[in-house]
Design a protein around this motif. Structure first.
Motif, PDB file in Angstrom:
ATOM      1  N   HIS A  40      -3.857 -11.669  -0.755  1.00 53.50           N
ATOM      2  CA  HIS A  40      -5.016 -10.832  -1.100  1.00 53.50           C
ATOM      3  C   HIS A  40      -6.227 -10.961  -0.190  1.00 53.50           C
TER       4      HIS A  40
ATOM      5  N   THR B 134      -7.370 -10.888   6.275  1.00 51.47           N
ATOM      6  CA  THR B 134      -8.137  -9.888   7.024  1.00 51.47           C
ATOM      7  C   THR B 134      -7.522  -9.715   8.408  1.00 51.47           C
TER       8      THR B 134
ATOM      9  N   ALA C  19      -0.137  -9.639  -1.432  1.00 52.39           N
ATOM     10  CA  ALA C  19      -1.031  -8.477  -1.399  1.00 52.39           C
ATOM     11  C   ALA C  19      -0.270  -7.217  -1.787  1.00 52.39           C
TER      12      ALA C  19
ATOM     13  N   GLN D 112      -2.701  -2.840   0.968  1.00 54.06           N
ATOM     14  CA  GLN D 112      -3.442  -3.809   1.777  1.00 54.06           C
ATOM     15  C   GLN D 112      -2.520  -4.477   2.802  1.00 54.06           C
TER      16      GLN D 112
END
Length: 146
Positions: A35, A38, A97, A101
């Motif tokens: 989650h 990046t 995720a 995403q």
């Protein structure tokens, strides 16, 4: 992000009996996204994986990267890398995720590997895939961005 890195003599991935990716010599990467990952995580792992010195030099020492040996990469998305098996017998995948995403980060990771001059073959994100490989060594590592 989490990547299982396998040094491979050859590898392929098929979906519904159709070959979608194949390499001869290089790395098979099983790639999981959680989650809070990046683009920074994808960048870190792409640089780490591309630079891993896990191929043997002329003296038989693990001293060369996949680029050094002219190898390719077969990258396969793998949400099950974030399966939690601490309770019960059925894994919990809450740490993985969601596809909306995970897919862009997986694609960014592969693009960053390509930017380093590597040939990258892939599976099909979210598909049921058959992955076949001849693990060389065997050499298998787990690399994480955190």
């Amino acid at each position: 992000m989490r990547v299982v890195v396998q040094r491979s003599k050859e590898a392929s991935v098929t979906v519904d009996g159709e070959s979608v990716g194949r390499i001869v010599g290089g790395l098979v990467l099983l790639v999981g996204v959680t989650h809070d990952d990046t683009e920074q995580d994808a960048r870190y792992l792409a640089e780490k994986v591309a630079g891993l010195r896990i191929f043997e030099d002329e003296e038989g020492k693990m001293n060369l990267s996949v680029a050094d040996v002219g190898g390719a990469i077969l990258s396969v998305s793998q949400f099950t890398l974030y399966g939690d098996t601490r309770k019960g017998k059925r894994p919990n995948f809450m740490a993985a995720a969601r596809p909306e995403q995970a897919k862009p980060l997986y694609e960014t990771f592969n693009a960053l590997l390509r930017e380093q001059g590597l040939r990258v073959e892939t599976g099909v994100f979210g598909a049921m895939m058959d992955v076949r490989l001849t693990n060389d060594g065997p050499v298998t590592l787990i690399v994480e961005s955190r």
